[in-house]
Design a protein around this motif. Structure first.
Motif, short mmCIF file in Angstrom:
data_model
loop_
_atom_site.label_atom_id
_atom_site.label_comp_id
_atom_site.label_asym_id
_atom_site.label_seq_id
_atom_site.Cartn_x
_atom_site.Cartn_y
_atom_site.Cartn_z
N HIS A 1 -5.49 11.60 1.88
CA HIS A 1 -4.32 11.15 1.11
C HIS A 1 -4.76 10.21 -0.01
CE1 HIS A 1 -0.77 12.07 4.04
NE2 HIS A 1 -1.68 13.02 4.07
N ARG A 2 -4.02 10.24 -1.11
CA ARG A 2 -4.25 9.31 -2.21
C ARG A 2 -3.46 8.03 -1.96
NH1 ARG A 2 -1.92 10.07 -6.43
NH2 ARG A 2 -0.46 11.71 -5.78
N TYR A 3 -4.09 6.89 -2.20
CA TYR A 3 -3.43 5.60 -1.99
C TYR A 3 -3.48 4.78 -3.28
CZ TYR A 3 -3.23 6.40 3.04
OH TYR A 3 -2.93 6.91 4.28
N PHE A 4 -2.41 4.00 -3.47
CA PHE A 4 -2.34 3.02 -4.55
C PHE A 4 -1.93 1.69 -3.93
CE2 PHE A 4 0.70 0.71 -7.35
CZ PHE A 4 -0.21 0.27 -8.30
N GLY A 5 -2.62 0.62 -4.30
CA GLY A 5 -2.31 -0.67 -3.71
C GLY A 5 -2.11 -1.76 -4.74
N VAL A 6 -1.29 -2.74 -4.36
CA VAL A 6 -1.06 -3.95 -5.14
C VAL A 6 -1.48 -5.12 -4.27
CG1 VAL A 6 0.63 -5.36 -6.38
CG2 VAL A 6 0.98 -2.87 -6.18
N ARG A 7 -2.44 -5.92 -4.73
CA ARG A 7 -2.81 -7.12 -3.97
C ARG A 7 -2.40 -8.35 -4.76
NH1 ARG A 7 -8.42 -6.64 -1.82
NH2 ARG A 7 -7.25 -5.03 -0.70
N PHE A 8 -1.52 -9.14 -4.17
CA PHE A 8 -1.12 -10.39 -4.79
C PHE A 8 -2.23 -11.42 -4.62
CE2 PHE A 8 2.82 -8.14 -4.35
CZ PHE A 8 3.51 -8.47 -5.49
N LEU B 1 0.84 -1.20 0.00
CA LEU B 1 0.00 0.00 0.00
C LEU B 1 0.88 1.25 0.00
CD1 LEU B 1 -2.94 0.97 0.08
CD2 LEU B 1 -2.77 1.00 2.59
N PHE B 2 0.74 2.05 -1.05
CA PHE B 2 1.51 3.28 -1.23
C PHE B 2 0.65 4.47 -0.81
CE2 PHE B 2 3.23 0.22 -4.17
CZ PHE B 2 4.58 0.50 -4.29
N ASP B 3 1.17 5.29 0.09
CA ASP B 3 0.56 6.57 0.43
C ASP B 3 1.23 7.61 -0.48
OD1 ASP B 3 -0.08 9.08 1.45
OD2 ASP B 3 -0.03 8.42 3.55
N CYS B 4 0.49 8.15 -1.43
CA CYS B 4 1.07 8.99 -2.48
C CYS B 4 1.02 10.48 -2.14
CB CYS B 4 0.37 8.73 -3.81
SG CYS B 4 0.45 7.00 -4.34
N ASP B 5 1.03 10.81 -0.88
CA ASP B 5 1.04 12.20 -0.46
C ASP B 5 2.30 12.90 -0.98
OD1 ASP B 5 -0.03 14.40 1.28
OD2 ASP B 5 1.90 14.12 2.26
N ARG C 1 4.71 13.71 2.22
CA ARG C 1 5.15 12.60 3.08
C ARG C 1 4.75 11.25 2.48
NH1 ARG C 1 2.48 12.33 7.73
NH2 ARG C 1 0.87 13.81 7.10
N PRO C 2 5.27 10.90 1.31
CA PRO C 2 4.91 9.61 0.71
C PRO C 2 5.53 8.46 1.49
CG PRO C 2 6.67 10.62 -0.55
CD PRO C 2 6.25 11.64 0.47
N SER C 3 4.87 7.31 1.46
CA SER C 3 5.39 6.11 2.13
C SER C 3 4.77 4.89 1.48
CB SER C 3 5.04 6.14 3.63
OG SER C 3 3.63 6.12 3.81
N ALA C 4 5.29 3.72 1.83
CA ALA C 4 4.71 2.48 1.32
C ALA C 4 4.97 1.37 2.33
CB ALA C 4 5.31 2.10 -0.03
N GLU C 5 3.96 0.54 2.55
CA GLU C 5 4.08 -0.57 3.49
C GLU C 5 3.65 -1.88 2.84
OE1 GLU C 5 3.53 0.30 7.95
OE2 GLU C 5 1.90 1.37 6.96
N VAL C 6 4.31 -2.94 3.27
CA VAL C 6 3.97 -4.30 2.84
C VAL C 6 3.19 -4.95 3.98
CG1 VAL C 6 4.86 -6.55 2.14
CG2 VAL C 6 6.06 -4.46 1.45
N PHE C 7 2.00 -5.45 3.66
CA PHE C 7 1.14 -6.09 4.65
C PHE C 7 1.00 -7.57 4.34
CE2 PHE C 7 -0.14 -1.69 4.87
CZ PHE C 7 -0.51 -1.48 6.19
N GLY C 8 1.34 -8.43 5.31
CA GLY C 8 0.97 -9.82 5.22
C GLY C 8 -0.47 -9.96 5.68
N THR C 9 -1.11 -11.09 5.37
CA THR C 9 -2.50 -11.26 5.78
C THR C 9 -2.64 -11.22 7.30
OG1 THR C 9 -4.48 -12.65 5.63
CG2 THR C 9 -2.37 -13.80 5.80
#
Length: 277
Positions: A92-99, A64-68, A71-79
Motif C-alpha cells: 500500500h502507498r502511505y502519506f504521512g504528516v509529522r507535527f 498516516l494516510f493509507d492511500c489504497d 480501502r483508503p484510511s487515515a489514523e492519528v497517532f500520538g507519541t
C-alpha cells in the motif's frame, strides 16, 4: 556538495521513526513544510513482507494516510511511550504528516493525555476532514498531498502551551533530554509540583517522560548519523548512570539493542533509502 536550507533541515530532523523508513519497499520520501508546526511530510510504499513495523517514542503527533484505491484510511497517532507495533498493509502507498515535537494540533477532538500512547481514526476525531481525506488518498504525488494538507491546516491553530511548559520544552530539547527536574525548577522559578502539573496538562505526560523520549531520539539520531559511534560515550553524553542502563532503556524504547539497531541500519542502508524532495 552544498545543499539547500530545506534539504539541510530535512537531513537534520531529530524526530526519527527508523522502522517506518526501513519498512519502505524502495524510497522513503521526505518533504518540508513552511509551517513551523509541521516537522515534515513523508511517503512510501510498504514492503511485500510479513515483517513487523514498530513506532518508537518521538514526542510527535503523526497522521498516516493509507492511500489504497479500494480501502483508503487515515489514523492519528500520538507519541508512544515505548516501542509499539503498527500495522502496515503490504504494497500500500502511505502519506504521512509529522507535527513538530511537542506540538498539539487544535483541530483534534482529543486531549493531549488521550493522544499519548493511542491512535484514532482521523475522521472520528477531526471534524470536517472528509474532503481533505478524499483529496489526499486520491493523489499519488507527495508534493500535491503536502499542499492539500497545508491548505486544510492553513486556518487551523495549534494548542498554546503555557509559558512554563514552553520554557521547559525548549530546555529539554536543547539538552537532548539530559536536564534534571531540579534544574528545571531553578531555570523556571517554579516548584516541581507546579511544573509537573502544568506540563502534564499541556503535553499529556510528565517532564521526565518527555526527557526520556528526547534522550531516546538523540541516541537514535547519533547512531544513524555518526561514524564509529561508541556506546559507552553515547551513554555518558546522554546522562545515563552507566552503559547497562542505557542498553536497557534503548531496548525498551527502540525494540533493539544499540548494536542490533546499528547493524540493521547499516545493513539496510537506512540513509540511502531516504529521498529529500
Amino acid at each position: 556538495m552544498s545543499h539547500s536550507p530545506l534539504i539541510d533541515h530535512l537531513a537534520g530532523i531529530r524526530s526519527k521513526q527508523p522502522w517506518l523508513v526501513m519498512s519502505a519497499a524502495e524510497k522513503f520520501s521526505l518533504s518540508g513544510s513552511d509551517d513551523k508546526a509541521i516537522s515534515h511530510f513523508y511517503s512510501f510504499e510498504a514492503k511485500n513482507t510479513e515483517e513487523q513495523t514498530f513506532a518508537i517514542p518521538d514526542g510527535c503527533v503523526d497522521i498516516l494516510f493509507d492511500c489504497d484505491e479500494s480501502r483508503p484510511s487515515a489514523e492519528v497517532f500520538g507519541t508512544p511511550m515505548e516501542a509499539i507495533t503498527i500495522e502496515l498493509n503490504k504494497n500500500h502507498r502511505y502519506f504521512g504528516v509529522r507535527f513538530a515535537s511537542g506540538v498539539m494540533p487544535d483541530f483534534l477532538n482529543a486531549s493531549a493525555e488521550e493522544l499519548v500512547g493511542h491512535h484514532y481514526n482521523l475522521l472520528d476525531i477531526v471534524p470536517h476532514a472528509n474532503q481533505m481525506f478524499e483529496d489526499i488518498v486520491s493523489s499519488v504525488d507527495l508534493s500535491e498531498q503536502a499542499a492539500l494538507f497545508g491548505r486544510f491546516f492553513n486556518n487551523k491553530e495549534i494548542r498554546k502551551s503555557s509559558d512554563l511548559t514552553s520554557q521547559a520544552l525548549q530546555s529539554i530539547c536543547e539538552t537532548n533530554g539530559t536536564i534534571r527536574i531540579n534544574d528545571l525548577e531553578d531555570l523556571t522559578g517554579y516548584t516541581s509540583r507546579t511544573l509537573q502539573r502544568q506540563f502534564r496538562a499541556d503535553m499529556g505526560m510528565s517532564p521526565k517522560a518527555f526527557c526520556r523520549i528526547i534522550r531516546c531520539q538523540s541516541a537514535v539520531y547519533d547512531i544513524n548519523h555518526s561514524e564509529g559511534v561508541t556506546f559507552s560515550d553515547l551513554a555518558c553524553d546522554l546522562g545515563f548512570s552507566d552503559q547497562s542502563h542505557f542498553l536497557r532503556e534503548f531496548k525498551k524504547l527502540v525494540n533493539a539493542t544499540p548494536l542490533d539497531y546499528l547493524n540493521r541500519v547499516k545493513h539496510q542502508t537506512y540513509l540511502e533509502k531516504i529521498q529529500y524532495l
